[in-house]
Motif scaffolding. Structure first.
Motif, PDB file in Angstrom:
ATOM      1  N   GLY A 228       0.822  -1.209   0.000  1.00 44.18           N
ATOM      2  CA  GLY A 228       0.000   0.000   0.000  1.00 44.18           C
ATOM      3  C   GLY A 228       0.852   1.254   0.000  1.00 44.18           C
ATOM      4  O   GLY A 228       0.563   2.222  -0.724  1.00 44.18           O
ATOM      5  N   PHE A 229       1.928   1.225   0.793  1.00 44.68           N
ATOM      6  CA  PHE A 229       2.831   2.382   0.867  1.00 44.68           C
ATOM      7  C   PHE A 229       3.482   2.640  -0.487  1.00 44.68           C
ATOM      8  O   PHE A 229       3.557   3.795  -0.954  1.00 44.68           O
ATOM      9  N   VAL A 231       2.416   1.728  -3.473  1.00 44.63           N
ATOM     10  CA  VAL A 231       1.413   2.176  -4.443  1.00 44.63           C
ATOM     11  C   VAL A 231       1.112   3.651  -4.247  1.00 44.63           C
ATOM     12  O   VAL A 231       1.054   4.432  -5.209  1.00 44.63           O
ATOM     13  N   ARG A 232       0.926   4.075  -2.980  1.00 41.62           N
ATOM     14  CA  ARG A 232       0.636   5.485  -2.697  1.00 41.62           C
ATOM     15  C   ARG A 232       1.802   6.388  -3.102  1.00 41.62           C
ATOM     16  O   ARG A 232       1.609   7.485  -3.641  1.00 41.62           O
ATOM     17  N   LYS A 233       3.013   5.896  -2.865  1.00 44.40           N
ATOM     18  CA  LYS A 233       4.206   6.663  -3.235  1.00 44.40           C
ATOM     19  C   LYS A 233       4.280   6.830  -4.746  1.00 44.40           C
ATOM     20  O   LYS A 233       4.579   7.933  -5.249  1.00 44.40           O
ATOM     21  N   HIS A 234       4.005   5.754  -5.462  1.00 52.12           N
ATOM     22  CA  HIS A 234       4.041   5.802  -6.927  1.00 52.12           C
ATOM     23  C   HIS A 234       2.967   6.745  -7.461  1.00 52.12           C
ATOM     24  O   HIS A 234       3.230   7.546  -8.374  1.00 52.12           O
ATOM     25  N   LEU A 235       1.780   6.686  -6.885  1.00 46.64           N
ATOM     26  CA  LEU A 235       0.684   7.549  -7.334  1.00 46.64           C
ATOM     27  C   LEU A 235       0.984   9.023  -7.052  1.00 46.64           C
ATOM     28  O   LEU A 235       0.639   9.899  -7.846  1.00 46.64           O
ATOM     29  N   ARG A 236       1.613   9.290  -5.918  1.00 46.18           N
ATOM     30  CA  ARG A 236       1.936  10.674  -5.566  1.00 46.18           C
ATOM     31  C   ARG A 236       2.911  11.271  -6.574  1.00 46.18           C
ATOM     32  O   ARG A 236       2.752  12.415  -7.006  1.00 46.18           O
TER      33      ARG A 236
END
Length: 243
Positions: A228-229, A231-236
């Motif tokens: 999850g971390f 994925v969120r980092k990539h999306l940011r």
């Protein structure tokens, strides 16, 4: 009491006529057989059932299961309450590549070395061997859990990380045998259940085991958090590039 081969026993039993109504003439097309508590002594006529996916032969007098060697599509095998004292070799179990649920409780297994042949079963997720002499042996659960790599549940309890990772002492919530890991995945048989009922039950059991593991395995929880971390980092980063 019934004697002789499975053919002689079944065809002379009152339940055979009911089963015969929907019986496919060619044994190779059978996908489901259920004969529980009929005092059967042999499984020899199942050798030709090459399409068999669910086999329930519980509470009989079975001692030899080698006739199932050709039933390579088996997903669920219920042989609890018989008189089986030894299991076929690893070659037999390696051929059952789709077998996920195996119920062997209340049989005569006494040696850990013999039951360890189940390590050759490549997809086995849930196993029961309680009420067998071997289940009373020291280290029984530890040996099976660490021999059968795909196994996720043994004798009413989902396997904990504590059982797999040596010398890892976890908080009460994640410990072996804690109530959160309890799951009776081999309830009493329902009379009149169909093939569709059995397949749905198999799906439910597997889904429930995975659900219990997802919420009570620290390893899986950490892996989920890291994914999850990332994925969120990539999306940011992707969102910043769009701005």
């Amino acid at each position: 009491m019934f004697h002789g081969t499975i053919t002689e026993e079944l065809t002379n039993h009152e339940e055979w006529s009911h089963y015969n109504e929907n019986m496919i003439q060619d044994h190779k097309d059978f996908v489901f057989v259920k004969f529980s508590g009929l005092h059967l002594k042999s499984m020899e006529n199942l050798q030709s059932c090459i399409s068999l996916r669910v086999c329930i032969f519980s509470n009989n007098f079975i001692t030899d299961i080698r006739p199932l060697k050709s039933c390579i599509k088996l997903v669920k095998l219920d042989l609890h309450g018989n008189q089986i004292k030894s299991l076929p070799d690893t070659k037999f179990w390696s051929g059952l590549k789709n077998l996920k649920l195996l119920y062997l409780h209340d049989n005569g297994f006494a040696k850990l070395k013999n039951v360890c042949v189940l390590s050759a079963c490549p997809s086995l997720l849930a196993l029961t061997m309680f009420d067998c002499p071997v289940s009373l042996k020291k280290g029984y659960r530890h040996v099976l859990v660490n021999s059968i790599w795909p196994l996720k549940a043994l004798d009413h309890h989902v396997i904990s990380d504590e059982e797999i990772i040596q010398n890892w002492h976890l908080p009460e919530r994640f410990r072996t045998y804690n109530c959160r890991l309890f799951f009776n995945f081999c309830p009493a048989l329902k009379k009149g259940s169909t093939y569709e009922d059995e397949i749905n039950n198999i799906k439910y059991v597997i889904s429930k085991i995975n659900e219990i593991m997802a919420h009570n395995s620290p390893v899986l929880i950490v892996q989920r958090w890291i994914r999850g971390f990332l994925v969120r980092k990539h999306l940011r980063i992707y969102i910043l590039l769009l701005i």
